[in-house]
Design a protein around this motif. Sequence first.
Motif, PDB file in Angstrom:
ATOM      1  N   VAL A 336       0.846  -1.185   0.000  1.00 27.00           N
ATOM      2  CA  VAL A 336       0.000   0.000   0.000  1.00 27.00           C
ATOM      3  C   VAL A 336       0.882   1.236   0.000  1.00 27.00           C
ATOM      4  CG1 VAL A 336      -1.709   1.320   1.298  1.00 27.00           C
ATOM      5  CG2 VAL A 336      -1.880  -1.173   1.166  1.00 27.00           C
ATOM      6  N   GLY A 337       0.754   2.035  -1.044  1.00 26.60           N
ATOM      7  CA  GLY A 337       1.633   3.195  -1.196  1.00 26.60           C
ATOM      8  C   GLY A 337       1.101   4.432  -0.505  1.00 26.60           C
ATOM      9  N   SER A 338       1.887   5.479  -0.529  1.00 26.57           N
ATOM     10  CA  SER A 338       1.479   6.765   0.063  1.00 26.57           C
ATOM     11  C   SER A 338       1.062   7.701  -1.058  1.00 26.57           C
ATOM     12  CB  SER A 338       2.638   7.363   0.868  1.00 26.57           C
ATOM     13  OG  SER A 338       3.797   7.473   0.055  1.00 26.57           O
ATOM     14  N   ASN A 339      -0.128   7.437  -1.641  1.00 27.20           N
ATOM     15  CA  ASN A 339      -0.625   8.273  -2.723  1.00 27.20           C
ATOM     16  C   ASN A 339      -1.025   9.654  -2.201  1.00 27.20           C
ATOM     17  OD1 ASN A 339      -0.429   6.135  -4.597  1.00 27.20           O
ATOM     18  ND2 ASN A 339      -2.402   5.317  -3.927  1.00 27.20           N
ATOM     19  N   ASP A 340      -1.210  10.560  -3.123  1.00 25.30           N
ATOM     20  CA  ASP A 340      -1.716  11.887  -2.774  1.00 25.30           C
ATOM     21  C   ASP A 340      -3.118  12.034  -3.338  1.00 25.30           C
ATOM     22  OD1 ASP A 340       0.639  12.753  -1.505  1.00 25.30           O
ATOM     23  OD2 ASP A 340       1.560  13.209  -3.450  1.00 25.30           O
ATOM     24  N   TYR A 341      -3.948  12.786  -2.636  1.00 28.02           N
ATOM     25  CA  TYR A 341      -5.280  13.060  -3.160  1.00 28.02           C
ATOM     26  C   TYR A 341      -5.181  14.028  -4.335  1.00 28.02           C
ATOM     27  CZ  TYR A 341      -7.235  10.972   1.090  1.00 28.02           C
ATOM     28  OH  TYR A 341      -7.566  10.120   2.094  1.00 28.02           O
ATOM     29  N   PRO A 342      -6.032  13.890  -5.329  1.00 26.79           N
ATOM     30  CA  PRO A 342      -6.022  14.838  -6.457  1.00 26.79           C
ATOM     31  C   PRO A 342      -6.562  16.198  -6.010  1.00 26.79           C
ATOM     32  CG  PRO A 342      -7.889  13.359  -6.636  1.00 26.79           C
ATOM     33  CD  PRO A 342      -7.069  12.854  -5.485  1.00 26.79           C
ATOM     34  N   HIS A 343      -6.356  17.216  -6.827  1.00 28.92           N
ATOM     35  CA  HIS A 343      -6.902  18.540  -6.523  1.00 28.92           C
ATOM     36  C   HIS A 343      -8.420  18.485  -6.691  1.00 28.92           C
ATOM     37  CE1 HIS A 343      -7.120  22.876  -6.172  1.00 28.92           C
ATOM     38  NE2 HIS A 343      -7.891  22.891  -7.252  1.00 28.92           N
ATOM     39  N   PHE A 344      -9.154  18.834  -5.650  1.00 27.31           N
ATOM     40  CA  PHE A 344     -10.609  18.702  -5.723  1.00 27.31           C
ATOM     41  C   PHE A 344     -11.346  19.929  -5.192  1.00 27.31           C
ATOM     42  CE2 PHE A 344      -9.059  16.668  -1.832  1.00 27.31           C
ATOM     43  CZ  PHE A 344      -9.753  17.375  -0.853  1.00 27.31           C
ATOM     44  N   ALA A 345     -10.639  20.986  -4.847  1.00 28.65           N
ATOM     45  CA  ALA A 345     -11.263  22.167  -4.241  1.00 28.65           C
ATOM     46  C   ALA A 345     -12.182  22.878  -5.232  1.00 28.65           C
ATOM     47  CB  ALA A 345     -10.191  23.118  -3.747  1.00 28.65           C
ATOM     48  N   SER A 346     -13.237  23.499  -4.697  1.00 32.27           N
ATOM     49  CA  SER A 346     -14.160  24.292  -5.508  1.00 32.27           C
ATOM     50  C   SER A 346     -14.670  25.445  -4.650  1.00 32.27           C
ATOM     51  CB  SER A 346     -15.331  23.432  -5.986  1.00 32.27           C
ATOM     52  OG  SER A 346     -16.257  24.227  -6.691  1.00 32.27           O
ATOM     53  N   ASP A 347     -14.741  26.621  -5.249  1.00 34.23           N
ATOM     54  CA  ASP A 347     -15.182  27.804  -4.503  1.00 34.23           C
ATOM     55  C   ASP A 347     -16.681  28.040  -4.625  1.00 34.23           C
ATOM     56  OD1 ASP A 347     -12.599  28.348  -3.673  1.00 34.23           O
ATOM     57  OD2 ASP A 347     -12.152  29.509  -5.480  1.00 34.23           O
ATOM     58  N   LYS A 348     -17.335  27.373  -5.561  1.00 30.20           N
ATOM     59  CA  LYS A 348     -18.764  27.628  -5.767  1.00 30.20           C
ATOM     60  C   LYS A 348     -19.624  26.540  -5.129  1.00 30.20           C
ATOM     61  CE  LYS A 348     -18.778  25.422 -10.341  1.00 30.20           C
ATOM     62  NZ  LYS A 348     -19.085  25.609 -11.774  1.00 30.20           N
ATOM     63  N   GLN A 349     -20.899  26.882  -4.962  1.00 32.05           N
ATOM     64  CA  GLN A 349     -21.818  25.911  -4.370  1.00 32.05           C
ATOM     65  C   GLN A 349     -21.907  24.676  -5.269  1.00 32.05           C
ATOM     66  OE1 GLN A 349     -25.948  27.008  -4.255  1.00 32.05           O
ATOM     67  NE2 GLN A 349     -26.433  25.630  -2.538  1.00 32.05           N
TER      68      GLN A 349
END
Length: 507
Positions: A336-349
């Motif tokens: 099991v590796g140490s992956n990173d989460y993808p960019h998922f941020a959003s400023d809108k509703q």
Amino acid sequence: MALSSRICYLRCVKNAQKRITLPHQKPVIIGRNEETGITDLHVSRNHLECTADLDTSKVLVKTLGKSYSGCNGYALMQNETYTLKHGDRIEVRLGFHEFDIIFESQDEPVVKKPRLDFFAMNSNNSNKNFSNSGKWEEIDGRDLLIFTTDNCEPQSTIAAFDLDGTLIKTKSGARFPKDPNDWVLNINSIPQKLQKLHDKGHKIVILTNQSGLSNDFSKVKGFKGKIEAIIAKLSVPAQVFIATGKSIYRKPAPGMWNVLSQSKNGGLAIDIEKSFYVGDAAGREKNWAPKKNKDHSICDRLFALNVGLKFYTPEEYFLGASSVPHVMPEFDPRKVGSNDYPHFASDKQEVIIMVGTPGSGKSYFCKNFLVAKGYVHVSRDKLGSWQKCAKMLEDCLQKKQSVVIDNTNPDKESRQRFIDVAKRNQVDCRCFLMTTSHKQAKHNNRFREMTDKSHTPVGDLVLNSYKKGFQEPEMAEGFSEIVKIPFIPKFDKAEHEKLYKMFLLED
């Protein structure tokens, strides 16, 4: 019956007309020659010595060659002598060049060949002064039972064995014992082998999964009697560990070994390099030996791997057989590796619909990365029905709040209910798909059962149902984006991380 009216011969399995006569008490050498028809260079010219006794209807077979021979699918140890009987099948080289042992009267028809079974070996070395009395203990509300004979001493070197299919088998031939008396030794030479280990300073330990016992007092009582009878038959001091449920004590999890090493060996450290474990659940495929079924699991091999012990199958350890191929689980927790989460941020509703099986990590992700950013957490686990989830979603969108729907949402129909609410309110809807595999989710749930007693266990039925009904999310369903989220384990304790990276599933 007079000797002159009785004969013994070896009959070739592939050519019944080919027969090798075995005279009374005269050794006959079997090997690569014209008489046997064997040209295999792995077979020496002097490979087996066979001596028939017409009085007792037995054949003494001594192994001489460098390549392993066999009988009834089991390997014969090199430079050993075995006592075989009518109907036993000799393999001059293990798995090849088969001959049946035939005893018959010249005046009577041939007796019907009996069902093949493992051969018997002469044995008169049991310890007749041995006592099977000892002490029973219960750990964690009877999740673990321990039986220690009175004369079992702590040792730094452990010889550990599985029970069913390794030391014993059913007398009835059934897969599971019909009652506490339905057992016989798996191989007749086992008591002598264990006695030699004990004489050399090994502590004999038996580690067995018996989930059928659970908390049934009558079954536990019967099984305790069975264990004491088995120990009496083995005639050697021993310590027995019995995992009665599906806790951390159940193999391949290391619980039984941890109790042994930490508190049930008199404070004496165990030398892992010199210790070993023998078990039949080794992940071997069907026909790993002639007419042998696929192993019911691989938990014994994985248990040895988890705790760092050398591993042998019963055939390898007791009979000197060569190792055979096995299949490892498709999910390997060590990788099991140490992956990173993808960019998922959003400023809108927006509305985020999570998709993932129980144990995929979606709730952890929601609470730590979405709720922390202001998303309202909507979960069927809390509200009880999808209708209540849809109603809460509608209310939150009216208040201009962003929402994450933390349900499994395996198919298009379950997802469409929430997509429609988002569309009605003219809010974008994204899908966050957990990429955790089915096997890793099972591993995660097993790990959670062992480390978090407050969490309700998730059965295989639920996981299998999700897998069967799963439909891959598509943009055409109405999503503005599909984001794939990996499972990234986080641990509060080093011991939890160590446990997680062990094999916890039995297949």
